[in-house]
Write an enzyme that holds these catalytic residues in place. Structure first.
Site, PDB file in Angstrom:
ATOM      1  N   HIS A  35      -7.094   3.073   3.874  1.00  0.00           N
ATOM      2  CA  HIS A  35      -6.763   3.820   5.098  1.00  0.00           C
ATOM      3  C   HIS A  35      -8.001   4.108   5.951  1.00  0.00           C
ATOM      4  CE1 HIS A  35      -2.881   4.694   3.197  1.00  0.00           C
ATOM      5  NE2 HIS A  35      -2.475   5.204   4.341  1.00  0.00           N
TER       6      HIS A  35
ATOM      7  N   CYS B 185     -11.027   3.426   0.280  1.00  0.00           N
ATOM      8  CA  CYS B 185      -9.585   3.593   0.463  1.00  0.00           C
ATOM      9  C   CYS B 185      -9.226   2.774   1.691  1.00  0.00           C
ATOM     10  CB  CYS B 185      -9.261   5.071   0.678  1.00  0.00           C
ATOM     11  SG  CYS B 185      -7.577   5.381   1.257  1.00  0.00           S
TER      12      CYS B 185
ATOM     13  N   GLU C  48      -1.728   8.532   8.249  1.00  0.00           N
ATOM     14  CA  GLU C  48      -0.293   8.217   8.252  1.00  0.00           C
ATOM     15  C   GLU C  48       0.417   8.856   9.455  1.00  0.00           C
ATOM     16  OE1 GLU C  48       1.809   6.377   6.025  1.00  0.00           O
ATOM     17  OE2 GLU C  48      -0.115   5.537   5.449  1.00  0.00           O
TER      18      GLU C  48
ATOM     19  N   ASP D 171       0.879  -1.169   0.000  1.00  0.00           N
ATOM     20  CA  ASP D 171       0.000   0.000   0.000  1.00  0.00           C
ATOM     21  C   ASP D 171       0.919   1.221   0.000  1.00  0.00           C
ATOM     22  OD1 ASP D 171      -2.362   1.608   0.278  1.00  0.00           O
ATOM     23  OD2 ASP D 171      -1.929   1.821   2.404  1.00  0.00           O
ATOM     24  N   SER D 172       0.339   2.391  -0.184  1.00  0.00           N
ATOM     25  CA  SER D 172       1.134   3.613  -0.124  1.00  0.00           C
ATOM     26  C   SER D 172       1.647   3.867   1.291  1.00  0.00           C
ATOM     27  CB  SER D 172       0.275   4.799  -0.545  1.00  0.00           C
ATOM     28  OG  SER D 172      -0.820   4.921   0.351  1.00  0.00           O
TER      29      SER D 172
ATOM     30  N   CYS E 194      -4.465  -1.519  -1.829  1.00  0.00           N
ATOM     31  CA  CYS E 194      -4.630  -0.083  -2.063  1.00  0.00           C
ATOM     32  C   CYS E 194      -5.604   0.104  -3.210  1.00  0.00           C
ATOM     33  CB  CYS E 194      -3.265   0.513  -2.415  1.00  0.00           C
ATOM     34  SG  CYS E 194      -3.314   2.255  -2.845  1.00  0.00           S
TER      35      CYS E 194
HETATM   36  N1  DGL Z   1      -4.711   3.120   0.933  1.00  0.00           N
HETATM   37  C1  DGL Z   1      -4.724   3.791  -0.341  1.00  0.00           C
HETATM   38  C2  DGL Z   1      -6.041   3.475  -1.070  1.00  0.00           C
HETATM   39  O1  DGL Z   1      -6.678   2.511  -0.728  1.00  0.00           O
HETATM   40  C3  DGL Z   1      -4.358   5.188  -0.048  1.00  0.00           C
HETATM   41  C4  DGL Z   1      -4.284   6.080  -1.140  1.00  0.00           C
HETATM   42  C5  DGL Z   1      -3.276   7.145  -1.045  1.00  0.00           C
HETATM   43  O2  DGL Z   1      -2.133   6.889  -0.664  1.00  0.00           O
HETATM   44  O3  DGL Z   1      -3.647   8.250  -1.413  1.00  0.00           O
HETATM   45  O4  DGL Z   1      -6.447   4.137  -1.998  1.00  0.00           O
END
Ligand code: DGL
Length: 255
Positions: free
Chosen positions: A178, A176, A144, A3-4, A66
């Site tokens: 997150h 998302c 984050e 993931d990011s 993600c």
């Molecule tokens: N967890 C990512 C998602 O599901 C985060 C996106 C991001 O880093 O902007 O889209």
């Protein structure tokens, strides 16, 4: 899995519960978060780079934990690799089936909502209900940073959710990975009449199905979980530990 940043831990948790025997390697690409603010080219580049690393380190399957990387890059990844690549998309399909008001709200990143893949999802299911989407700039950064319940985060979230409630949504899709970490706050804002949908458990079930189909499931036992980050470990580790709630060894990845 990747993931990011830490958001994919909401998916990792579901996978760990369903498939405790599997060895899991999680990459948090924190040096490049949020993906939602990157260009599609850059998101594709990061996704490809990370997937190559996972494959070179013996992955038998890759989970794109993600929504943004899935929306932009999963088709590209599948042209490059033949191993199972399990990805995630906003739970629009279950939401349009469950809505009683006929309106579904979706929270996601700007990049996800602007993607052709999201447009295709709407084209498939959007005629069953009105789907109202809201991009949430700034929210991933807060998660984050471990800022999950400050007044500012609550205000930001309220601003994103209120228009969806005003539109009559009784289903709220967390598009998302997150956002499940704000679930408590989100449920407080929407109240009991609105159902909040996340996708981690469905991804875990799909991963199990794919591994079983390929005779790739691990023998019974307790697998290990490794965490890698491209970000600053002193910033990522405290948030990771709070979210994972188990002892964590965080390794630095120069990726
Ligand atoms: N967890 C990512 C998602 O599901 C985060 C996106 C991001 O880093 O902007 O889209």
């Amino acid at each position: 899995m990747f993931d990011s940043g830490v958001g994919g831990l909401s998916v990792l948790r579901a996978i760990r519960e369903l498939l405790p025997a599997e060895n899991l390697l999680y990459i948090a690409d924190s040096a490049h978060a949020p993906y939602g603010d990157l260009t599609p080219e850059r998101i594709r580049e990061r996704s490809e780079h990370i997937t190559r690393h996972l494959v070179e380190h013996g992955a038998k399957a890759v989970v794109v934990a993600c929504n943004t990387a899935t929306a932009i890059a999963v088709e590209h990844l599948r042209t490059l690799y033949s191993l199972p690549i399990v990805a995630i998309e906003p739970a629009v399909k279950p939401a349009v089936h469950r809505t009683a008001t006929g309106t579904v709200g979706v929270l996601a990143t700007s990049a996800t909502l602007a993607s052709p893949r999201y447009a295709a999802l709407l084209a498939r299911y959007g005629d069953r209900a009105r789907v109202v989407a809201q991009a949430c700039p700034g929210l991933v950064e807060r998660i984050e940073q471990g800022d999950w319940d400050s007044t500012d985060t609550r205000r930001l979230l309220q601003g994103y959710i209120t228009p969806l409630l005003s539109a009559g949504a009784d289903q709220l899709v967390l598009g998302c990975t997150h956002y499940p970490f704000l679930r408590g706050l989100i449920e407080e804002i929407v109240g009991p009449a609105v159902e909040v949908l996340e996708t981690g458990p469905a991804v875990a079930a799909e991963l199990r199905r794919r591994l079983a189909a390929g005779a790739l499931l691990a023998a019974p036992g307790r697998g290990e979980v490794r965490f890698l980050t491209s970000g600053a470990p002193e910033r990522v580790a405290p948030v990771l530990v709070r979210l994972w709630r188990e002892p964590v060894q965080l390794e630095v990845w120069s990726g």
